[in-house]
Design an enzyme around this catalytic site. Structure first.
Site, PDB file in Angstrom:
ATOM      1  N   GLN A  77       6.592  -1.687   5.689  1.00 60.87           N
ATOM      2  CA  GLN A  77       7.485  -2.300   4.689  1.00 60.87           C
ATOM      3  C   GLN A  77       6.824  -2.258   3.311  1.00 60.87           C
ATOM      4  OE1 GLN A  77       8.228  -6.244   6.298  1.00 60.87           O
ATOM      5  NE2 GLN A  77       9.732  -5.506   7.757  1.00 60.87           N
ATOM      6  N   VAL A  79       4.574  -0.176   1.982  1.00 60.26           N
ATOM      7  CA  VAL A  79       4.460   1.124   1.294  1.00 60.26           C
ATOM      8  C   VAL A  79       5.816   1.689   0.850  1.00 60.26           C
ATOM      9  CG1 VAL A  79       2.264   1.647   2.420  1.00 60.26           C
ATOM     10  CG2 VAL A  79       4.370   2.561   3.400  1.00 60.26           C
ATOM     11  N   ARG A  80       6.888   0.975   1.160  1.00 62.85           N
ATOM     12  CA  ARG A  80       8.183   1.356   0.599  1.00 62.85           C
ATOM     13  C   ARG A  80       8.209   1.102  -0.910  1.00 62.85           C
ATOM     14  NH1 ARG A  80      12.587   1.917   3.914  1.00 62.85           N
ATOM     15  NH2 ARG A  80      13.511   2.799   2.034  1.00 62.85           N
ATOM     16  N   HIS A  81       7.287   0.245  -1.377  1.00 60.86           N
ATOM     17  CA  HIS A  81       7.182   0.014  -2.828  1.00 60.86           C
ATOM     18  C   HIS A  81       6.434   1.187  -3.428  1.00 60.86           C
ATOM     19  CE1 HIS A  81       9.143  -3.803  -2.692  1.00 60.86           C
ATOM     20  NE2 HIS A  81       8.442  -4.072  -1.603  1.00 60.86           N
ATOM     21  N   GLN A  88      -4.845   3.681   3.360  1.00 61.11           N
ATOM     22  CA  GLN A  88      -4.756   2.924   4.610  1.00 61.11           C
ATOM     23  C   GLN A  88      -5.748   3.483   5.623  1.00 61.11           C
ATOM     24  OE1 GLN A  88      -0.762   2.776   6.233  1.00 61.11           O
ATOM     25  NE2 GLN A  88      -1.301   1.034   7.541  1.00 61.11           N
ATOM     26  N   ARG A  92      -5.872   8.472  12.709  1.00 59.08           N
ATOM     27  CA  ARG A  92      -6.278   9.817  13.137  1.00 59.08           C
ATOM     28  C   ARG A  92      -7.796   9.866  13.240  1.00 59.08           C
ATOM     29  NH1 ARG A  92      -4.367  14.810   9.894  1.00 59.08           N
ATOM     30  NH2 ARG A  92      -4.850  15.812  11.864  1.00 59.08           N
ATOM     31  N   ASN A 158       0.568  -2.401 -10.478  1.00 59.54           N
ATOM     32  CA  ASN A 158       0.543  -2.995 -11.813  1.00 59.54           C
ATOM     33  C   ASN A 158       1.414  -4.255 -11.835  1.00 59.54           C
ATOM     34  OD1 ASN A 158       3.255  -2.313 -12.630  1.00 59.54           O
ATOM     35  ND2 ASN A 158       2.566  -0.213 -13.000  1.00 59.54           N
ATOM     36  N   ARG A 169       9.897  -9.668  -1.880  1.00 59.90           N
ATOM     37  CA  ARG A 169       9.119 -10.010  -0.677  1.00 59.90           C
ATOM     38  C   ARG A 169       8.718 -11.472  -0.574  1.00 59.90           C
ATOM     39  NH1 ARG A 169      10.491  -5.714   2.455  1.00 59.90           N
ATOM     40  NH2 ARG A 169      10.000  -3.751   1.424  1.00 59.90           N
TER      41      ARG A 169
END
Ligand SMILES: Cc1cc2nc3c(=O)[nH]c(=O)nc-3n(C[C@H](O)[C@H](O)[C@H](O)COP(=O)(O)OP(=O)(O)OC[C@H]3O[C@@H](n4cnc5c(N)ncnc54)[C@H](O)[C@@H]3O)c2cc1C
Length: 233
Positions: A77, A79-81, A88, A92, A158, A169
């Site tokens: 949610q 990283v939708r910004h 992150q 992997r 920023n 949020r």
């Protein structure tokens, strides 16, 4: 447990924003303005900028946070910004031998289901480990891991985007975990930029009404407000 630490930021963020704003209407430059701005004037300017919607100057102040103890549900949610930078922890390259995961209170409050939840998550992790023992790379074995998996990130945002993201949020209609995350973020900003932190609030405080389908109760919805106004005329 969610952990948020402000690891770096623009020095004197509110003063930087105020000086940048003054540049547009002053015969002198930002360096001179920075020296002359009193804390009272900075607070006054920040307030006026918000009220007038002169938001671009808030882009001059950056904040970098270390975020830990959130689930992959919430990082997805977050990283939708798009107007922010993220790094992150990789599933992997990092093999999760010690597996931490988030349990929502709604689940831990139901003993029998919570037991099955923990069992299922642990079984998934066990299979993840066994697949790697069998030579399957971590990047493929991770497909079995749940959204509950804990993650950590570094995020730089920023002040303009912080105001925007918090407006969405910190709204109590958002999911509890991301609300909690942004409450921590706000608390960190408060330590270095209290005037700015006061602007990190749900959108309803700015709108004067709730624009969700159903209000949490702080403000009436737009329709409820219109009804009220209609009733008054
Ligand atoms: C309660 C809640 C429920 C949600 N449910 C869903 C869901 O069910 N499904 C889903 O997919 N998403 C969902 N989202 C995510 C949501 O749709 C947004 O993707 C997310 O909140 C990011 O916010 P944003 O789009 O305002 O922009 P940000 O990425 O934070 O950008 C800030 C602002 O910059 C501008 N901007 C950024 N990029 C562009 C662009 N490419 N073009 C033009 N302007 C741009 C916009 O004005 C934008 O508001 C939900 C969000 C919330 C808060």
């Amino acid at each position: 447990m969610i952990k948020v630490v402000l690891i770096s930021h623009t020095p004197d963020p509110e003063r930087t924003i105020a000086a940048a704003a003054r540049v547009s209407s002053s015969p002198v430059g930002a360096v001179e303005l920075l020296e002359k701005l009193t804390p009272e004037r900075v607070a006054q300017l920040v307030e006026r900028l918000i009220a007038s919607g002169h938001m671009s100057v808030f882009e001059h102040a950056n904040f970098t946070f270390a975020l830990e103890g959130i689930s992959r549900v919430t990082s997805h949610q977050l990283v939708r910004h798009r107007l922010a930078s993220y790094t992150q922890q990789s599933q992997r390259y990092v093999s999760l031998k010690d597996f931490n995961y988030i349990t929502p209170a709604s689940i831990s409050g139901k003993a029998e289901l919570a037991g099955r939840y923990h069992e299922t998550v642990r079984a998934a992790h066990q299979l993840y480990l066994e697949m790697q023992d069998a030579g399957i790379p971590a990047e493929d074995a991770r497909y079995v891991l749940p959204n509950a998996a804990e993650t950590r990130l570094v995020m730089t945002m920023n002040a303009r985007e912080l105001i925007h993201a918090c407006s969405l949020r910190l709204c109590l209609r958002a999911q509890w975990e991301i609300v909690e995350l942004f409450e921590h973020i706000k608390a960190e900003v408060e330590k270095v930029a209290p005037r700015l932190a006061a602007e990190l609030k749900p959108k309803c405080y700015r709108l004067g009404y709730c624009d969700e389908m159903e209000s949490c109760g702080i403000f009436p919805t737009r329709a409820e407000l219109a009804d009220k106004r209609g009733g008054n005329t």
